[in-house]
Design an enzyme around this catalytic site. Sequence first.
Site: not given
Ligand code: NAD
Length: 257
Positions: A10, A89, A113, A145-146, A149
């Site tokens: 979150a 995701g 997804a 991408h940025h 990545k």
């Molecule tokens: P992020 O690093 O900003 O956030 C990930 C969060 O998960 C962090 O706050 C981390 O502390 C938390 N986390 C890690 N281990 C945890 C645990 N054991 N318990 C609870 N929380 C935990 O990354 P992000 O940019 O938000 O991306 C998150 C994921 O979503 C990545 O795998 C990314 O590739 C994916 N993503 C998917 C889509 C999609 O459309 N499917 C889009 C964007 C990002």
Amino acid sequence: MSLRVGVLGAAGAMGRHVTDALGPDDRLQAAVVRGGAALEGAPVPGHDVRYQGLEVGVFGSCDVVIDFSLPEGLAQALPLLGTVPLVTGTTGLTAAHQALLQAHAQRAPVLQAANFSVGITLLVDLVRRAAAAMADADVEIVELHHRRKRDAPSGTALALAEAVSAVRPTNHTIHGRDGAVGPREPSEVGVHAVRGGDVVGDHTVWLLADGERVALQHIASGRQTFALGALRAARWLVDQGPGSYTMHEVVGLGDTA
Ligand code: NAD
């Protein structure tokens, strides 16, 4: 329809977009962060709950859980989900993680997804049809991408290449060209990653034929599109029985993923 939503990850970039995108009748039921994280116990902005760690019962009163965390976070959370529907995701999952997801899908509906954008879901469908209709056209995929990545090519680019392979089984992907590579083989699908700036995610699929070319393009201008797509998926998923589902079904394109 109002939803009681649990968000795993979150406090992450995507998790914050999800909590921001909840509808006025929705309730953020659980905002789960990594245990011991600095934000644990702090109030979630705009909601009357606090960030909390993963613990038994944390998702007990959720209608659905939306996960944008990391593979290990998802793996830790799955045994705590019971029969709660899951929208995930998180990318970079191993075969072991996928097996855990499959096991959850025996008990509850699961939607996974690599990209929750409705536009990308549509693009995958269009690419499959275009690659079949323009059977002799060369296909090249370019993604931007940025600069931060970590993986290349993007999971979405790979999904687009798979859409081509679905209708042209003999194809194989190549990544970049350098040196005396010789003429292009008809079976090649080029997948090329460009990195820089703050690009959220651009994907262009070229179909290059003799005398004409078609470019199918999607541009994500903000990450909120992924959060909105995940929420749309969540609203759809809570009405489904146990099993694995795709964004294609959510969008109404059928199970064509
Ligand atoms: P992020 O690093 O900003 O956030 C990930 C969060 O998960 C962090 O706050 C981390 O502390 C938390 N986390 C890690 N281990 C945890 C645990 N054991 N318990 C609870 N929380 C935990 O990354 P992000 O940019 O938000 O991306 C998150 C994921 O979503 C990545 O795998 C990314 O590739 C994916 N993503 C998917 C889509 C999609 O459309 N499917 C889009 C964007 C990002």
